[in-house]
Motif scaffolding. Structure first.
Motif, short mmCIF file in Angstrom:
data_model
loop_
_atom_site.label_atom_id
_atom_site.label_comp_id
_atom_site.label_asym_id
_atom_site.label_seq_id
_atom_site.Cartn_x
_atom_site.Cartn_y
_atom_site.Cartn_z
N VAL A 87 28.59 16.27 -27.30
CA VAL A 87 28.60 15.11 -26.42
C VAL A 87 29.94 14.38 -26.58
O VAL A 87 30.45 14.24 -27.69
N LEU A 88 30.50 13.95 -25.46
CA LEU A 88 31.68 13.09 -25.47
C LEU A 88 31.18 11.66 -25.30
O LEU A 88 30.43 11.37 -24.38
N ALA A 89 31.58 10.75 -26.20
CA ALA A 89 31.04 9.40 -26.17
C ALA A 89 32.12 8.39 -26.50
O ALA A 89 33.00 8.65 -27.33
N ALA A 90 32.05 7.24 -25.85
CA ALA A 90 32.96 6.13 -26.11
C ALA A 90 32.17 4.83 -26.05
O ALA A 90 31.21 4.71 -25.28
N ARG A 91 32.60 3.88 -26.86
CA ARG A 91 32.01 2.54 -26.79
C ARG A 91 33.07 1.58 -26.28
O ARG A 91 34.21 1.59 -26.74
N VAL A 92 32.67 0.73 -25.35
CA VAL A 92 33.57 -0.27 -24.76
C VAL A 92 32.92 -1.63 -24.95
O VAL A 92 31.79 -1.87 -24.51
N SER A 93 33.63 -2.53 -25.61
CA SER A 93 33.10 -3.86 -25.88
C SER A 93 34.22 -4.89 -25.77
O SER A 93 35.36 -4.55 -25.46
N ARG A 94 33.90 -6.12 -26.06
CA ARG A 94 34.90 -7.19 -26.05
C ARG A 94 35.01 -7.77 -27.45
O ARG A 94 34.04 -7.80 -28.21
N SER A 95 36.21 -8.25 -27.79
CA SER A 95 36.42 -8.87 -29.09
C SER A 95 35.86 -10.29 -29.08
O SER A 95 35.66 -10.90 -28.02
N LEU A 96 35.61 -10.82 -30.27
CA LEU A 96 35.09 -12.17 -30.42
C LEU A 96 36.12 -12.98 -31.18
O LEU A 96 36.39 -12.72 -32.35
N PRO A 97 36.78 -13.97 -30.53
CA PRO A 97 37.79 -14.78 -31.23
C PRO A 97 37.23 -15.42 -32.48
O PRO A 97 36.02 -15.72 -32.56
N ASP A 137 26.00 -9.41 -28.02
CA ASP A 137 26.15 -9.17 -26.59
C ASP A 137 27.63 -8.97 -26.26
O ASP A 137 28.20 -9.66 -25.42
N LEU A 138 28.25 -8.01 -26.95
CA LEU A 138 29.67 -7.77 -26.78
C LEU A 138 29.97 -6.53 -25.94
O LEU A 138 31.09 -6.34 -25.49
N ASP A 139 28.98 -5.67 -25.72
CA ASP A 139 29.21 -4.45 -24.96
C ASP A 139 29.53 -4.76 -23.50
O ASP A 139 28.99 -5.72 -22.92
N ILE A 140 30.40 -3.96 -22.89
CA ILE A 140 30.77 -4.11 -21.49
C ILE A 140 30.05 -3.01 -20.70
O ILE A 140 30.35 -1.82 -20.86
N PRO A 141 29.10 -3.37 -19.82
CA PRO A 141 28.27 -2.36 -19.16
C PRO A 141 28.81 -1.86 -17.82
O PRO A 141 28.18 -1.01 -17.19
N ASN A 142 29.93 -2.40 -17.35
CA ASN A 142 30.39 -2.05 -16.01
C ASN A 142 31.84 -1.57 -15.99
O ASN A 142 32.60 -1.88 -15.08
N ALA A 143 32.23 -0.82 -17.02
CA ALA A 143 33.58 -0.27 -17.07
C ALA A 143 33.60 1.13 -16.47
O ALA A 143 32.56 1.79 -16.35
N THR A 144 34.78 1.59 -16.09
CA THR A 144 34.98 2.98 -15.65
C THR A 144 35.78 3.69 -16.73
O THR A 144 36.91 3.32 -17.02
#
Length: 318
Positions: free
Chosen positions: A50-60, A69-76
Protein backbone atom coordinates in the motif's frame (compact mmCIF):
# COMPACT_ATOMS: atom_id res chain seq x y z
CA UNK A 1 35.24 39.00 62.33
CA UNK A 2 32.15 38.56 60.07
CA UNK A 3 28.92 37.55 61.76
CA UNK A 4 27.98 33.97 60.65
CA UNK A 5 24.38 35.09 60.28
CA UNK A 6 25.37 37.32 57.35
CA UNK A 7 26.87 34.28 55.63
CA UNK A 8 23.75 32.20 56.16
CA UNK A 9 21.36 34.83 54.79
CA UNK A 10 23.67 36.57 52.35
CA UNK A 11 24.71 33.51 50.31
CA UNK A 12 21.16 32.54 49.23
CA UNK A 13 20.56 36.19 48.32
CA UNK A 14 23.59 36.18 46.02
CA UNK A 15 22.43 32.92 44.44
CA UNK A 16 18.97 34.33 43.78
CA UNK A 17 20.47 37.48 42.28
CA UNK A 18 22.59 35.32 39.98
CA UNK A 19 19.61 33.27 38.85
CA UNK A 20 17.65 36.42 38.09
CA UNK A 21 20.04 37.24 35.28
CA UNK A 22 19.04 34.02 33.50
CA UNK A 23 15.46 35.18 33.05
CA UNK A 24 14.54 36.63 29.69
CA UNK A 25 11.17 38.03 28.74
CA UNK A 26 9.79 36.66 25.47
CA UNK A 27 7.27 38.57 23.39
CA UNK A 28 4.42 36.12 22.66
CA UNK A 29 3.84 37.81 19.29
CA UNK A 30 7.29 36.68 18.21
CA UNK A 31 6.46 33.06 19.05
CA UNK A 32 3.02 32.88 17.46
CA UNK A 33 4.13 34.80 14.38
CA UNK A 34 4.71 31.55 12.47
CA UNK A 35 1.34 30.52 11.05
CA UNK A 36 0.14 26.95 10.71
CA UNK A 37 1.75 24.93 7.95
CA UNK A 38 0.81 21.80 6.03
CA UNK A 39 2.57 18.71 7.39
CA UNK A 40 3.14 15.74 5.06
CA UNK A 41 4.52 12.32 6.04
CA UNK A 42 5.08 9.54 3.51
CA UNK A 43 7.54 6.65 3.19
CA UNK A 44 7.69 4.30 0.20
CA UNK A 45 9.32 0.91 -0.33
CA UNK A 46 9.33 -1.81 -3.01
CA UNK A 47 8.14 -4.28 -0.35
CA UNK A 48 4.98 -2.39 0.60
CA UNK A 49 1.57 -3.40 -0.72
CA UNK A 50 0.00 0.00 0.00
CA UNK A 51 1.14 3.54 -0.77
CA UNK A 52 0.08 5.85 2.06
CA UNK A 53 0.58 9.47 3.10
CA UNK A 54 -0.70 11.55 5.98
CA UNK A 55 -1.57 15.22 5.46
CA UNK A 56 -2.21 17.42 8.48
CA UNK A 57 -1.69 20.94 9.77
CA UNK A 58 0.85 22.15 12.32
CA UNK A 59 -0.23 23.59 15.67
CA UNK A 60 1.55 26.85 16.65
CA UNK A 61 3.25 26.75 20.05
CA UNK A 62 0.97 29.32 21.67
CA UNK A 63 -1.87 29.10 19.20
CA UNK A 64 -5.40 27.87 19.72
CA UNK A 65 -6.44 24.57 18.19
CA UNK A 66 -7.56 21.02 18.76
CA UNK A 67 -4.66 18.56 18.73
CA UNK A 68 -7.07 15.76 17.79
CA UNK A 69 -8.37 17.57 14.72
CA UNK A 70 -5.26 18.33 12.69
CA UNK A 71 -5.81 16.05 9.68
CA UNK A 72 -6.70 17.70 6.35
CA UNK A 73 -9.50 15.68 4.65
CA UNK A 74 -9.78 17.56 1.35
CA UNK A 75 -6.27 17.58 -0.13
CA UNK A 76 -5.22 16.25 -3.53
CA UNK A 77 -2.24 13.91 -3.11
CA UNK A 78 -0.30 12.69 -6.15
CA UNK A 79 2.69 10.36 -6.33
CA UNK A 80 4.72 10.25 -9.56
CA UNK A 81 7.85 8.54 -10.92
CA UNK A 82 8.23 11.10 -13.72
CA UNK A 83 6.35 9.12 -16.37
CA UNK A 84 3.41 7.67 -14.44
CA UNK A 85 1.44 8.94 -11.50
CA UNK A 86 -1.28 7.83 -9.10
CA UNK A 87 -3.69 9.82 -6.94
CA UNK A 88 -3.82 8.69 -3.32
CA UNK A 89 -7.42 8.53 -2.20
CA UNK A 90 -8.83 9.58 1.16
CA UNK A 91 -9.46 6.83 3.71
CA UNK A 92 -10.67 7.16 7.28
CA UNK A 93 -9.81 4.57 9.89
CA UNK A 94 -9.78 4.14 13.67
CA UNK A 95 -6.66 5.61 15.22
CA UNK A 96 -4.89 2.75 17.09
CA UNK A 97 -3.14 5.25 19.41
CA UNK A 98 -6.19 7.36 20.34
CA UNK A 99 -9.22 5.28 21.26
CA UNK A 100 -12.47 6.60 19.86
CA UNK A 101 -10.89 8.91 17.28
CA UNK A 102 -10.44 8.57 13.54
CA UNK A 103 -7.27 9.17 11.56
CA UNK A 104 -7.11 10.17 7.92
CA UNK A 105 -4.74 8.65 5.38
CA UNK A 106 -4.40 9.02 1.63
CA UNK A 107 -3.86 5.58 0.10
CA UNK A 108 -3.46 3.65 -3.13
CA UNK A 109 -2.49 0.09 -3.93
CA UNK A 110 1.20 -0.40 -4.71
CA UNK A 111 0.15 -2.18 -7.91
CA UNK A 112 -1.08 1.19 -9.23
CA UNK A 113 2.47 2.60 -9.25
CA UNK A 114 5.47 0.30 -8.91
CA UNK A 115 8.14 1.41 -6.43
CA UNK A 116 11.48 0.48 -7.97
CA UNK A 117 15.00 0.74 -6.53
CA UNK A 118 17.04 3.52 -8.13
CA UNK A 119 14.00 5.51 -9.28
CA UNK A 120 13.19 9.03 -8.11
CA UNK A 121 9.65 9.80 -6.98
CA UNK A 122 7.85 13.08 -6.36
CA UNK A 123 4.98 13.62 -3.94
CA UNK A 124 2.70 16.61 -4.59
CA UNK A 125 0.02 17.79 -2.17
CA UNK A 126 -2.51 20.50 -3.08
CA UNK A 127 -4.78 21.93 -0.36
CA UNK A 128 -7.99 23.90 -1.02
CA UNK A 129 -6.52 27.29 -0.05
CA UNK A 130 -4.11 27.06 -3.00
CA UNK A 131 -0.95 26.00 -1.18
CA UNK A 132 1.10 23.29 -2.90
CA UNK A 133 3.67 21.08 -1.17
CA UNK A 134 6.28 19.06 -3.02
CA UNK A 135 8.96 16.58 -2.00
CA UNK A 136 11.19 14.08 -3.80
CA UNK A 137 13.25 11.04 -2.87
CA UNK A 138 15.17 8.20 -4.53
CA UNK A 139 14.58 4.57 -3.54
CA UNK A 140 17.85 2.95 -2.39
CA UNK A 141 19.05 -0.49 -3.46
CA UNK A 142 18.58 -3.41 -1.05
CA UNK A 143 21.44 -4.59 1.17
CA UNK A 144 21.43 -8.30 1.97
CA UNK A 145 21.01 -9.35 5.58
CA UNK A 146 23.54 -12.16 6.08
CA UNK A 147 23.09 -13.48 9.60
CA UNK A 148 21.06 -13.20 12.80
CA UNK A 149 23.05 -13.99 15.95
CA UNK A 150 20.90 -15.19 18.87
CA UNK A 151 21.89 -15.31 22.53
CA UNK A 152 20.32 -15.09 25.97
CA UNK A 153 21.14 -13.98 29.50
CA UNK A 154 19.73 -14.69 32.94
CA UNK A 155 18.63 -11.60 34.87
CA UNK A 156 18.20 -11.34 38.64
CA UNK A 157 15.95 -8.36 39.26
CA UNK A 158 14.86 -7.72 42.85
CA UNK A 159 15.24 -11.41 43.62
CA UNK A 160 13.19 -12.51 40.60
CA UNK A 161 14.99 -14.62 38.01
CA UNK A 162 14.12 -14.24 34.36
CA UNK A 163 15.74 -15.10 31.05
CA UNK A 164 16.01 -12.52 28.28
CA UNK A 165 16.63 -13.34 24.62
CA UNK A 166 18.57 -11.15 22.20
CA UNK A 167 19.46 -10.90 18.52
CA UNK A 168 22.13 -9.06 16.51
CA UNK A 169 22.01 -8.50 12.76
CA UNK A 170 25.08 -8.92 10.51
CA UNK A 171 25.57 -7.62 6.96
CA UNK A 172 28.21 -6.42 4.51
CA UNK A 173 28.18 -2.72 3.75
CA UNK A 174 28.52 -1.82 0.04
CA UNK A 175 31.77 0.07 -0.62
CA UNK A 176 32.24 3.58 -2.04
CA UNK A 177 28.80 4.91 -1.16
CA UNK A 178 27.14 6.37 1.90
CA UNK A 179 24.49 4.09 3.37
CA UNK A 180 21.94 4.64 6.10
CA UNK A 181 20.28 1.75 7.90
CA UNK A 182 17.49 0.86 10.27
CA UNK A 183 17.31 -2.53 12.01
CA UNK A 184 14.13 -4.12 13.33
CA UNK A 185 12.55 -7.48 14.05
CA UNK A 186 9.62 -9.31 15.54
CA UNK A 187 8.97 -12.78 16.87
CA UNK A 188 6.33 -15.05 18.29
CA UNK A 189 6.48 -15.83 22.00
CA UNK A 190 4.59 -18.11 24.33
CA UNK A 191 2.19 -17.01 27.01
CA UNK A 192 0.38 -18.98 29.69
CA UNK A 193 -3.31 -18.65 30.46
CA UNK A 194 -6.14 -20.45 32.20
CA UNK A 195 -9.60 -21.15 30.80
CA UNK A 196 -12.69 -23.19 31.59
CA UNK A 197 -14.13 -24.98 28.54
CA UNK A 198 -17.58 -25.32 30.11
CA UNK A 199 -19.57 -24.51 33.25
CA UNK A 200 -19.07 -27.98 34.74
CA UNK A 201 -15.52 -28.65 33.55
CA UNK A 202 -12.28 -28.05 35.42
CA UNK A 203 -10.08 -25.01 34.79
CA UNK A 204 -7.19 -25.83 32.46
CA UNK A 205 -3.74 -24.37 32.03
CA UNK A 206 -2.74 -23.75 28.43
CA UNK A 207 -0.13 -22.00 26.28
CA UNK A 208 -0.58 -19.75 23.26
CA UNK A 209 1.48 -17.62 20.91
CA UNK A 210 1.59 -13.85 20.55
CA UNK A 211 3.68 -11.51 18.37
CA UNK A 212 5.88 -8.65 19.54
CA UNK A 213 8.53 -6.26 18.23
CA UNK A 214 12.18 -6.15 19.28
CA UNK A 215 13.59 -3.43 21.52
CA UNK A 216 17.15 -2.35 20.76
CA UNK A 217 19.46 -1.37 23.62
CA UNK A 218 21.25 1.13 21.36
CA UNK A 219 20.08 3.19 18.39
CA UNK A 220 18.20 1.25 15.72
CA UNK A 221 19.39 3.84 13.17
CA UNK A 222 22.95 3.38 11.84
CA UNK A 223 25.22 4.81 9.17
CA UNK A 224 28.38 3.47 7.53
CA UNK A 225 30.31 6.73 8.00
CA UNK A 226 33.80 5.63 9.05
CA UNK A 227 32.92 2.00 8.25
CA UNK A 228 32.44 2.12 4.48
CA UNK A 229 32.69 -1.30 2.86
CA UNK A 230 33.12 -3.13 6.18
CA UNK A 231 31.20 -5.94 7.81
CA UNK A 232 28.59 -4.37 10.07
CA UNK A 233 26.76 -5.57 13.16
CA UNK A 234 23.78 -4.02 14.92
CA UNK A 235 23.32 -3.49 18.63
CA UNK A 236 21.48 -6.09 20.68
CA UNK A 237 17.77 -6.30 20.04
CA UNK A 238 15.77 -7.73 22.91
CA UNK A 239 13.22 -10.24 21.67
CA UNK A 240 9.60 -9.94 22.71
CA UNK A 241 8.55 -12.19 25.60
CA UNK A 242 5.84 -12.04 28.23
CA UNK A 243 5.81 -12.25 32.03
CA UNK A 244 2.82 -13.47 34.02
CA UNK A 245 2.12 -14.20 37.66
CA UNK A 246 0.53 -17.61 38.27
CA UNK A 247 0.00 -18.95 41.80
CA UNK A 248 2.34 -16.27 43.14
CA UNK A 249 5.14 -17.29 40.81
CA UNK A 250 6.56 -15.27 37.95
CA UNK A 251 6.21 -17.23 34.71
CA UNK A 252 8.71 -16.21 32.04
CA UNK A 253 7.67 -17.01 28.49
CA UNK A 254 9.94 -18.16 25.69
CA UNK A 255 10.73 -16.75 22.28
CA UNK A 256 9.35 -19.66 20.29
CA UNK A 257 8.27 -20.23 16.72
CA UNK A 258 8.93 -17.93 13.76
CA UNK A 259 11.29 -14.97 14.00
CA UNK A 260 11.85 -12.24 11.40
CA UNK A 261 14.81 -9.87 11.26
CA UNK A 262 14.68 -6.77 9.04
CA UNK A 263 17.48 -4.65 7.59
CA UNK A 264 16.23 -1.42 6.01
CA UNK A 265 18.58 0.41 3.66
CA UNK A 266 17.05 3.89 3.93
CA UNK A 267 17.62 7.14 2.10
CA UNK A 268 19.05 10.22 3.84
CA UNK A 269 15.60 11.81 4.18
CA UNK A 270 14.32 8.81 6.16
CA UNK A 271 17.48 8.58 8.28
CA UNK A 272 17.70 12.25 9.30
CA UNK A 273 14.01 12.42 10.16
CA UNK A 274 13.78 9.21 12.22
CA UNK A 275 17.14 9.71 13.92
CA UNK A 276 15.94 13.09 15.16
CA UNK A 277 12.59 11.62 16.26
CA UNK A 278 14.42 8.90 18.24
CA UNK A 279 16.59 11.51 19.99
CA UNK A 280 13.55 13.64 20.71
CA UNK A 281 11.74 10.70 22.33
CA UNK A 282 14.79 9.80 24.42
CA UNK A 283 14.70 13.29 25.94
CA UNK A 284 11.27 12.62 27.41
CA UNK A 285 10.06 15.33 29.79
CA UNK A 286 13.54 16.44 30.86
CA UNK A 287 13.30 20.27 30.97
CA UNK A 288 17.08 20.65 30.90
CA UNK A 289 17.71 18.54 27.80
CA UNK A 290 18.94 20.22 24.64
CA UNK A 291 16.06 20.76 22.17
CA UNK A 292 16.06 18.45 19.15
CA UNK A 293 15.39 20.07 15.79
CA UNK A 294 13.45 17.69 13.52
CA UNK A 295 14.48 18.28 9.88
CA UNK A 296 11.97 18.69 7.07
CA UNK A 297 12.40 17.56 3.46
CA UNK A 298 9.17 19.12 2.20
CA UNK A 299 9.06 22.28 0.07
CA UNK A 300 6.26 24.66 1.04
CA UNK A 301 5.47 22.91 4.31
CA UNK A 302 6.82 20.55 6.95
CA UNK A 303 7.37 16.81 7.15
CA UNK A 304 9.29 14.05 5.45
CA UNK A 305 9.04 12.07 2.22
CA UNK A 306 11.54 9.21 2.28
CA UNK A 307 12.22 5.73 0.95
CA UNK A 308 13.71 2.43 2.08
CA UNK A 309 14.44 -1.04 0.76
CA UNK A 310 14.01 -3.96 3.14
CA UNK A 311 15.84 -7.29 3.42
CA UNK A 312 14.34 -10.03 5.60
CA UNK A 313 15.82 -13.10 7.25
CA UNK A 314 13.44 -15.65 8.78
CA UNK A 315 14.37 -18.19 11.47
CA UNK A 316 12.54 -20.80 13.50
CA UNK A 317 13.18 -20.76 17.24
CA UNK A 318 12.36 -23.95 19.12
Amino acid sequence: MMNPAYLLFGLPLLLLMGCGSLRQEVDPKGVVGEGEQVVVTCFISPQDTVLAARVSRSLPILGLGNQNDLDIPNATVTLSDGSQSVILRLQRRADPYNYGTMSILYRALASELAIVAGKRYTLTVQVPDGRQIRASCTVPEPVQLDQVELDSSTINEYGLIRKDYYARLHWQDPARQTNYYRVAGNNAYTYNFRFQPGPNTPVRDSTGLLWGDWTFSSAAMLTDVGRDGQAMRSGRGRLAINYLWINGQQQSSLARGPLYAYLLNVDENYYRYHEAIDRQRSVGDNPFAEPVLVPTTVQGGLGCFGAYNRSTLALQVN
